[in-house]
Design an enzyme around this catalytic site. Sequence first.
Site: not given
Length: 251
Positions: A11, A130
């Site tokens: 990330d 998500d």
Amino acid sequence: MTTKRIIACLDVKDGNVVKGVNFLNLQLKGDPVSLASLYEEEGADEIVFLDITATIEARKALYNVIKDTASVLSIPLTVGGGIRTPDDVSMALRSGADKVSINTAAVESSQIVKKSAEEFGSQAVVVAIDVKKVSGNWIVFTKSGTYNTRLDAIKWAKKVEELGAGEILLTSIDRDGTRLGYDLELTRKIVDSVNIPVIASGGAGKMEHFYEVFSLAKADAALAAGIFHDGIIKIKDLKSYLSQKGIEVRM
């Protein structure tokens, strides 16, 4: 049994690898090029590079960092974040990505999935989904988990498969960074709903969690970040453990 994949996730924010909990409270973990190289050495099957603030900051992905990361890898690299158009997909692929992950833009204009699959092939198109549980239902969230789309996750997974996605990167926001284990129920429901590979993400904390997501939820791949960054689990040891438990992995 198909060979299961272990994927290390980077990330990236401002060019650095970060990790948080439930997509919040981000902490610095290192630079993407050296971490990508380390994880390949340790036996990762793939690397996922997510520019986690590109979309909410309304800017393009960090193509120079992607290029540098791709240059040290011989395993597949998936890139996501700030991908809004087929041109962005093309740019990421030209920068060295093997696959491109589309999230927010897929919800806002599903044609990006269709057009990208037609232009670059389904194998290059990953749709990231998500998910948070809201009032007992699995709902798709976008913009780094900040926006409730009110879309049902299972219906959306089926839709992106129809549009031409070659793979789904499924993240449980509720489990993200908690190290409590993958959301097995959510993962299994998505796996059973589609015929394309599903990568499980969010919640890995120990080796048993990987075994569970492969054996019980039937995920095709398992992605983790924090436990690798913090050295809690070495990928080589994880693969030995899974192999001993009867899960087929590339050693």
